[in-house]
Write a protein that holds these residues in place. Structure first.
Motif, PDB file in Angstrom:
ATOM      1  N   ALA A  43      23.474 -41.111   5.042  1.00 17.55           N
ATOM      2  CA  ALA A  43      24.338 -41.405   3.920  1.00 17.55           C
ATOM      3  C   ALA A  43      23.621 -42.358   3.094  1.00 17.55           C
ATOM      4  N   SER A  44      23.666 -42.285   1.616  1.00 18.73           N
ATOM      5  CA  SER A  44      23.232 -43.221   0.838  1.00 18.73           C
ATOM      6  C   SER A  44      24.128 -44.558   0.807  1.00 18.73           C
ATOM      7  N   ALA A  45      23.558 -45.643   0.578  1.00 19.54           N
ATOM      8  CA  ALA A  45      24.426 -46.841   0.526  1.00 19.54           C
ATOM      9  C   ALA A  45      25.150 -46.993  -0.800  1.00 19.54           C
ATOM     10  N   THR A  46      24.870 -46.142  -1.821  1.00 17.45           N
ATOM     11  CA  THR A  46      25.590 -46.294  -2.974  1.00 17.45           C
ATOM     12  C   THR A  46      26.377 -44.959  -3.233  1.00 17.45           C
ATOM     13  N   CYS A  47      27.725 -45.091  -4.121  1.00 19.38           N
ATOM     14  CA  CYS A  47      28.575 -44.193  -4.532  1.00 19.38           C
ATOM     15  C   CYS A  47      28.320 -44.057  -5.979  1.00 19.38           C
ATOM     16  N   THR A  48      28.449 -43.033  -6.500  1.00 25.11           N
ATOM     17  CA  THR A  48      28.340 -42.881  -8.042  1.00 25.11           C
ATOM     18  C   THR A  48      29.589 -41.975  -8.441  1.00 25.11           C
ATOM     19  N   ILE A  49      30.400 -42.653  -9.401  1.00 23.42           N
ATOM     20  CA  ILE A  49      31.814 -42.137  -9.865  1.00 23.42           C
ATOM     21  C   ILE A  49      31.727 -41.496 -11.175  1.00 23.42           C
ATOM     22  N   LEU A  50      31.620 -40.295 -11.530  1.00 30.41           N
ATOM     23  CA  LEU A  50      31.552 -39.557 -12.835  1.00 30.41           C
ATOM     24  C   LEU A  50      32.776 -39.589 -13.540  1.00 30.41           C
ATOM     25  N   LEU A  51      32.819 -39.854 -14.644  1.00 35.76           N
ATOM     26  CA  LEU A  51      34.115 -39.671 -15.578  1.00 35.76           C
ATOM     27  C   LEU A  51      33.885 -39.027 -16.727  1.00 35.76           C
TER      28      LEU A  51
ATOM     29  N   LEU B 222      22.652 -35.466  -9.643  1.00 29.98           N
ATOM     30  CA  LEU B 222      22.609 -36.923  -8.866  1.00 29.98           C
ATOM     31  C   LEU B 222      22.534 -36.776  -7.382  1.00 29.98           C
ATOM     32  N   GLU B 223      23.007 -35.571  -7.011  1.00 28.61           N
ATOM     33  CA  GLU B 223      23.200 -35.361  -5.609  1.00 28.61           C
ATOM     34  C   GLU B 223      21.790 -34.976  -5.165  1.00 28.61           C
ATOM     35  N   GLU B 224      20.782 -34.122  -5.942  1.00 29.24           N
ATOM     36  CA  GLU B 224      19.664 -33.657  -5.683  1.00 29.24           C
ATOM     37  C   GLU B 224      18.773 -35.123  -5.763  1.00 29.24           C
ATOM     38  N   ALA B 225      19.093 -35.992  -6.315  1.00 28.67           N
ATOM     39  CA  ALA B 225      18.160 -37.391  -6.410  1.00 28.67           C
ATOM     40  C   ALA B 225      18.573 -38.227  -5.233  1.00 28.67           C
ATOM     41  N   GLY B 226      19.500 -38.005  -4.520  1.00 36.27           N
ATOM     42  CA  GLY B 226      19.918 -38.765  -3.348  1.00 36.27           C
ATOM     43  C   GLY B 226      21.141 -39.672  -3.600  1.00 36.27           C
ATOM     44  N   PHE B 227      21.731 -39.502  -4.641  1.00 32.47           N
ATOM     45  CA  PHE B 227      23.203 -40.176  -4.955  1.00 32.47           C
ATOM     46  C   PHE B 227      24.326 -39.504  -4.411  1.00 32.47           C
ATOM     47  N   GLN B 228      25.156 -40.158  -3.676  1.00 34.74           N
ATOM     48  CA  GLN B 228      26.367 -39.661  -3.418  1.00 34.74           C
ATOM     49  C   GLN B 228      27.336 -39.558  -4.659  1.00 34.74           C
ATOM     50  N   THR B 229      27.931 -38.504  -4.970  1.00 34.44           N
ATOM     51  CA  THR B 229      28.766 -38.564  -6.134  1.00 34.44           C
ATOM     52  C   THR B 229      30.208 -38.193  -5.964  1.00 34.44           C
ATOM     53  N   ILE B 230      31.272 -38.596  -6.810  1.00 31.85           N
ATOM     54  CA  ILE B 230      32.496 -38.615  -7.013  1.00 31.85           C
ATOM     55  C   ILE B 230      32.712 -37.944  -8.512  1.00 31.85           C
ATOM     56  N   ASN B 231      33.034 -36.774  -8.522  1.00 33.49           N
ATOM     57  CA  ASN B 231      33.144 -36.188  -9.736  1.00 33.49           C
ATOM     58  C   ASN B 231      34.560 -36.081 -10.028  1.00 33.49           C
ATOM     59  N   VAL B 232      35.172 -37.086 -11.053  1.00 37.70           N
ATOM     60  CA  VAL B 232      36.648 -37.237 -11.010  1.00 37.70           C
ATOM     61  C   VAL B 232      37.109 -36.307 -12.183  1.00 37.70           C
ATOM     62  N   ASP B 233      38.400 -35.468 -11.727  1.00 37.76           N
ATOM     63  CA  ASP B 233      38.992 -34.972 -12.822  1.00 37.76           C
ATOM     64  C   ASP B 233      40.239 -35.744 -13.208  1.00 37.76           C
TER      65      ASP B 233
ATOM     66  N   VAL C   3      18.409 -36.285 -20.813  1.00 39.32           N
ATOM     67  CA  VAL C   3      19.563 -37.353 -20.476  1.00 39.32           C
ATOM     68  C   VAL C   3      19.840 -37.562 -19.277  1.00 39.32           C
ATOM     69  N   ILE C   4      19.787 -36.551 -18.321  1.00 38.07           N
ATOM     70  CA  ILE C   4      20.032 -36.746 -16.694  1.00 38.07           C
ATOM     71  C   ILE C   4      18.932 -37.520 -16.210  1.00 38.07           C
ATOM     72  N   ALA C   5      17.814 -37.243 -16.556  1.00 31.84           N
ATOM     73  CA  ALA C   5      16.593 -38.196 -16.209  1.00 31.84           C
ATOM     74  C   ALA C   5      16.656 -39.408 -16.422  1.00 31.84           C
ATOM     75  N   GLN C   6      17.062 -39.763 -17.723  1.00 38.21           N
ATOM     76  CA  GLN C   6      17.323 -41.033 -17.847  1.00 38.21           C
ATOM     77  C   GLN C   6      18.535 -41.869 -17.152  1.00 38.21           C
ATOM     78  N   VAL C   7      19.353 -40.985 -16.868  1.00 38.97           N
ATOM     79  CA  VAL C   7      20.625 -41.590 -16.228  1.00 38.97           C
ATOM     80  C   VAL C   7      20.114 -41.915 -14.827  1.00 38.97           C
ATOM     81  N   ILE C   8      19.409 -41.236 -14.114  1.00 39.00           N
ATOM     82  CA  ILE C   8      18.701 -41.335 -12.885  1.00 39.00           C
ATOM     83  C   ILE C   8      17.899 -42.544 -12.708  1.00 39.00           C
ATOM     84  N   HIS C   9      17.059 -42.767 -13.791  1.00 43.06           N
ATOM     85  CA  HIS C   9      16.009 -43.724 -14.171  1.00 43.06           C
ATOM     86  C   HIS C   9      17.073 -45.340 -14.225  1.00 43.06           C
TER      87      HIS C   9
END
Length: 237
Positions: free
Chosen positions: A19-27, A44-55, A216-222
């Motif tokens: 598991a990644s030591a970071t968690c990324t929340i999407l809004l 983001l998941e493919e890049a190794g980030f755990q994500t929470i995609n919030v509705d 844009v996604i590439a810049q977010v990850i960077h």
């Protein structure tokens, strides 16, 4: 893609050390859903980030209530991580600013905002009294104007690490006539800027679809990895 994400989640349960030591929340933004952020979440998941995609019900409550309803449960899901990042689109960025103005997140990491109306939008100023505006966009929509007392303008500068991407293309020439200077069809480039921001980048994308842009996604990850956006190296002299 959902199957791959489910498989990855199962691996994390079987082998917690993966598991990644970071968690990324999407809004997502006003009037949208978590579906609008799904491609970004997948990448983001493919890049190794755990994500929470919030509705969250963006048109049902004012921003002050939405911030807690959207972010607090997501933070609970991120419990145990060393750092929590946020990636937002449009009004999602205002929710993060609102939440962080009231609550300290000790393990806050980095924040990326896509097309945030940090100084409000002239579209709201112009259309707020049009019949049906409130019915469609709710109390939160009315709070996103450019007046001094609007929610975005009352929240003050950023005291956290944030990178902002502004779009410069529009698919709505009518709305763009309302907005001064460069804009993405909903928000001006100038309005996206926030005092205290770590980095700001203009990209040739529209407000509605910027979160689905590969560039844009590439810049977010960077930015999440390095705390800055990627720019071409200066030519050697």
């Amino acid at each position: 893609m959902k199957t791959l994400r489910a498989a990855f989640a199962c691996l994390l349960l079987l082998f917690p050390s993966l598991a990644s030591a970071t968690c990324t929340i999407l809004l997502h933004g006003l009037g949208r859903s978590e579906g609008s952020m799904e491609k970004l979440a997948d990448r983001l998941e493919e890049a190794g980030f755990q994500t929470i995609n919030v509705d969250y019900p963006s048109t049902v409550y004012p921003i002050e209530a939405l911030a807690g309803k959207a972010i607090a449960p997501a933070l609970d899901q991120c419990a145990g991580n060393d750092a929590v990042h946020f990636v937002t689109h449009s009004m999602g960025g205002i929710l993060v600013r609102q939440y962080l103005s009231r609550v300290t997140v000790p393990n806050l990491g980095r924040v990326v905002m896509l097309g945030p109306p940090n100084k409000g939008s002239e579209v709201v100023d112009t259309l707020r009294d049009v019949p049906g505006f409130h019915a469609i966009l709710g109390d939160a929509g009315l709070q996103l104007g450019t007046e001094e007392e609007s929610v975005p303008n009352r929240l003050g500068p950023a005291n956290f690490e944030v990178g902002i991407i502004a779009g410069t293309r529009s698919v709505n020439p009518v709305l763009s006539q309302i907005i001064p200077a460069n804009d993405d069809g909903k928000v001006s480039v100038e309005s996206t800027r926030l005092k205290g921001m770590s980095d700001h980048l203009e990209m040739p994308v529209t407000h509605v679809f910027m979160m689905q842009s590969d560039e844009v996604i590439a810049q977010v990850i960077h930015f999440l990895r390095f705390g800055r956006f990627q720019r071409p190296a200066p030519p050697r002299t």
